[in-house]
Design an enzyme around this catalytic site. Structure first.
Site, mmCIF file in Angstrom:
data_model
loop_
_atom_site.group_PDB
_atom_site.id
_atom_site.type_symbol
_atom_site.label_atom_id
_atom_site.label_comp_id
_atom_site.label_asym_id
_atom_site.label_seq_id
_atom_site.Cartn_x
_atom_site.Cartn_y
_atom_site.Cartn_z
ATOM 1 N N HIS A 501 0.826 -1.203 0.000
ATOM 2 C CA HIS A 501 0.000 0.000 0.000
ATOM 3 C C HIS A 501 0.870 1.267 0.000
ATOM 4 O O HIS A 501 0.746 2.116 -0.872
ATOM 5 C CB HIS A 501 -0.916 -0.040 1.225
ATOM 6 N N GLU A 502 1.756 1.362 0.983
ATOM 7 C CA GLU A 502 2.555 2.589 1.130
ATOM 8 C C GLU A 502 3.447 2.820 -0.084
ATOM 9 O O GLU A 502 3.658 3.950 -0.515
ATOM 10 C CB GLU A 502 3.410 2.535 2.400
ATOM 11 N N HIS A 505 1.881 4.759 -2.764
ATOM 12 C CA HIS A 505 1.913 6.215 -2.615
ATOM 13 C C HIS A 505 3.243 6.783 -3.125
ATOM 14 O O HIS A 505 3.280 7.851 -3.740
ATOM 15 C CB HIS A 505 1.730 6.621 -1.154
HETATM 16 ZN ZN ZN Z 1 -2.576 5.198 2.144
#
Ligand code: ZN
Length: 712
Positions: A501-502, A505
């Site tokens: 997830h990170e 980003h």
């Molecule tokens: Zn996030």
């Protein structure tokens, strides 16, 4: 601003299930050693592409931090003065609209760096100084909107009725929109009134947040009352406070969850929940009434039907009615699954209590949800850790992201390290060698460090005045289990989901090609920013993906047993109805407060929110006021719907990979993602970007399928 995600879903567990229709994958990348290169070579190569890669210079003393704040404010003022001094005949796009973006860029990059220092510096004084510097810059920047001379120059340019297109037009329109939203196109007396109301509102929001932070409530239990709560938790320091007396804090989420998920006695769970739902009540309900009335008043003065309409105008959803309709549709769709889950909980409760007429209350769901996972699915997440040694996961993740997004990562030596183990990587386009950006990894916990998981943008991408493109730099700040003397860092499966997830980003930040800082990287609407990363969480639930890197660290020939992963998926799916109905109850209560509360009915705040919470989820305990402690109401007013909204988009976007020939390894789908989502950022309406990526209109069906809703 860092993209802060884990923990933002309140105290609820993120749940995303990999879809079942996987396609055969022809070539699964094998993790290769990560190449090392020279930072100088990378920077020189950027010049050939008319780009700049700058390694940020980090402030390391309190004096340097304070000096940065002063320098940024001085440079911001100088930039604004230049715009404000323009005569009507001199204005053009570059010296007004674009110049404002330039001013914002300098402030943003400095604030980004200071925020990172505030969260990662090993020196407490430097951290405090960075926090103070950020506050100082924030206070100064509030006044930017109200610089009449600057607004006059922008208006003079708008009066020339410029014929703009694409990103320039979007920047122009949104700059004017910001002024309108601040009230600057109103007559002066009304403008002053809006400014005054906004200041009052900001002060009240701070009060609300402070009251949430300082609300504490100890609860005393006997050992018998805490039956079922794990012994090692009760043995923790400070919990046993007397002979057969255990003191838990209702305001500490961890304590609260320990009781709700494990305490066998219904009365104990209920008592804890009632106290939790009354935290900050006396202080915050009067404050909340004032906040909602002020927001309503400001929205009306600015020409909106409600504050929710005002707040959502700049998000993907665009208006309150669309947000409400979305939530209601999901609410109805989830009904059969929700009913089924409640009945399953009820059967467990009958078994436990012997009472065949028993009903499920809101304080029962976490406990029986946990019971279901333990008894029916036999899930032991701890046993998966051996398959996820950190280095192996990182290499595997790199291999996948490099492949699908067409990238090359090289480890380089950071000129400055805020901690010994800090790593820096250079990202290039795999085909052309074009340098794209840098990312730092600060992955393990330490004293005084930020204690969640987040991606921090440091230098954002932007086309500079000299025509060169400034490539971005970012950092992942995480808290994975540190390596032990006898074994490596072993991640939980949830940690693996988090790193996928990170890292998404970081891709969003680095792969940008937006020309203006306002649109670059993760500067997309708040109800969209999590969607691409939530989509990438699916990778961590896919057997083929996991088999490409995960293996028992003691014997790498051993892969994750399929049945364990399947049980884990099934156990998550088993409570999706309850989870999402609770999420929707928060979202709908938030939207109701921001559409239905006015000066004339402010006393309805608690009855109205309790009614919606009770109808959408399960009845709240009587005489409670959950909203007094609902921190999301200030920072993200009328924004809670965004979690489910982004989840739905994430599920829809994941189908582009699930249906592609190589599934989650599919390069074509990955490159489309890079081009249509990451590169454009917010330089184009994200609704258009998503459709271009999907190659079709959006659909809610993949999300419904994912959370176990049968087609209606
Ligand atoms: Zn996030």
């Amino acid at each position: 601003m860092p993209v802060v995600c884990t923990g933002m879903r309140w105290q609820l567990i993120p749940i995303l299930i990999a879809a079942s229709f996987l396609t055969a994958c022809s070539t699964i990348p094998k993790p290769k050693p990560i190449p090392t290169g020279s930072l100088e070579q990378f920077q020189r190569r950027a010049e050939k592409f008319n780009e700049i890669v700058t390694v940020p210079t980090f402030e390391t003393t309190t004096n340097e931090v304070a000096a940065t704040a002063d320098k940024v404010i001085a440079s911001g003022n100088a930039g604004l003065d230049r715009i404000g001094a323009l005569k009507p005949g001199e204005v053009n796009f570059t010296n007004t609209i674009r110049a404002l973006d330039d001013v914002g860029y300098i402030i943003q990059c400095a604030e980004n760096r200071l925020e990172l220092i505030d969260q990662t510096s090993t020196n407490a004084d430097v951290r405090d100084a960075a926090g103070d510097a950020i506050k100082k810059i924030d206070q100064w920047s509030v006044g930017i909107d109200y610089r009449q001379d600057v607004y006059a120059a922008v208006k003079a340019y708008a009066a020339t009725q410029p014929q703009l297109q694409g990103e320039d037009k979007k920047l122009f329109d949104e700059t004017l929109r910001d002024y309108r939203r601040a009230g600057l196109n109103l007559p002066k007396d009304q403008q002053d009134e809006v400014e005054k109301l906004r200041q009052q509102l900001t002060a009240l929001e701070t009060d609300f947040d402070n009251n949430v932070t300082k609300a504490t409530q100890p609860l005393k239990f006997t050992k018998a009352e805490l039956e079922g709560v794990p012994e090692d938790f009760l043995e923790q320091q400070g919990i046993e406070t007397g002979p057969d007396e255990y003191t838990l804090m209702a305001n500490i989420t961890f304590h609260y969850l320990m009781v709700e998920e494990n305490a066998k006695l219904e009365e104990t769970r209920k008592r804890m929940m009632v106290v939790r739902c009354n935290l900050a009540r006396e202080d915050n309900i009067p404050v909340l009434k004032k906040i909602l009335v002020l927001r309503d008043e400001i929205a009306h003065k600015l020409g909106y039907a409600s504050y929710a309409d005002y707040a959502t105008e700049i998000r993907m959803v665009k208006n309150a009615a669309t947000a409400i309709a979305f939530e209601r549709k999901l609410e109805a769709g989830l009904q059969p699954k929700f009913d089924k889950e409640l009945e399953e909980f009820r059967q467990l409760k009958i078994k436990e209590t012997g009472d065949t007429n028993t009903t499920i209350h809101i304080w029962d769901t976490s406990y029986f949800g946990n019971e279901l996972k333990k008894t029916k699915y036999n899930v032991d997440e701890e046993q998966l850790r051996v398959y996820f040694p950190y280095q192996r996961v990182l290499k595997g993740l790199f291999a996948i992201y490099q492949r699908i997004f067409g990238l090359k990562f090289e480890r380089v030596v950071p000129p400055y390290k805020w901690i010994g183990g800090l790593q820096l990587y250079a990202v290039s386009d795999a085909k052309t060698g074009e340098p794209l950006g840098l990312f730092y990894l600060d992955m393990f916990p330490r004293e005084g460090k930020y204690n969640h998981f987040a991606e921090f943008g440091i230098t954002e991408g932007k086309l500079l005045e000299n025509g060169k493109y400034q490539r971005p730099v970012c950092a992942l700040v995480c808290n994975f289990p540190p390596p032990q003397p006898d074994k490596p860092s072993l991640m939980s499966h949830e940690d693996v989901v988090t790193i996928f997830h990170e890292f998404g980003h970081a891709m969003h930040t680095i792969l940008t090609r937006a020309r203006y800082s306002r649109f670059s990287g993760t500067s997309v609407p708040t109800d969209f920013v999590e969607a691409p990363s939530q989509m990438l969480e699916n990778w961590a639930w896919d057997k083929k993906v996991l088999d490409s890197f995960a293996a028992d660290y003691r014997d790498p020939t051993k892969k994750i047993p399929e049945d364990v992963l399947n049980q884990l998926k099934a156990s998550r799916l088993a409570t999706e109805g309850t989870f999402y109905r609770r999420q929707l109850s928060f979202g709908l209560a938030d939207l109701a407060l921001h559409t239905q509360i006015h000066a004339t009915n402010a006393d309805d705040v608690v009855p109205l929110s309790n009614k919606i919470l009770s109808e959408v989820s399960l009845p709240v305990p009587t005489n409670t006021a959950f909203v007094a402690y609902f921190g999301h109401l200030t920072g993200y007013g009328a924004g809670y719907y965004g979690y489910a909204w982004a989840d739905a988009i994430a599920a829809d976007m994941a189908t582009a990979f699930e249906r592609a020939p190589d599934g989650f390894f599919d390069k074509m789908a990955g490159m489309r993602m890079r081009k249509e989502i990451y590169e454009v950022g917010d330089s184009r309406d994200v609704n258009i970007s998503i459709e271009k990526f999907l190659g079709r209109p959006r659909s809610l069906d993949p999300f419904l399928k994912k959370i176990g809703v049968e087609k209606q």
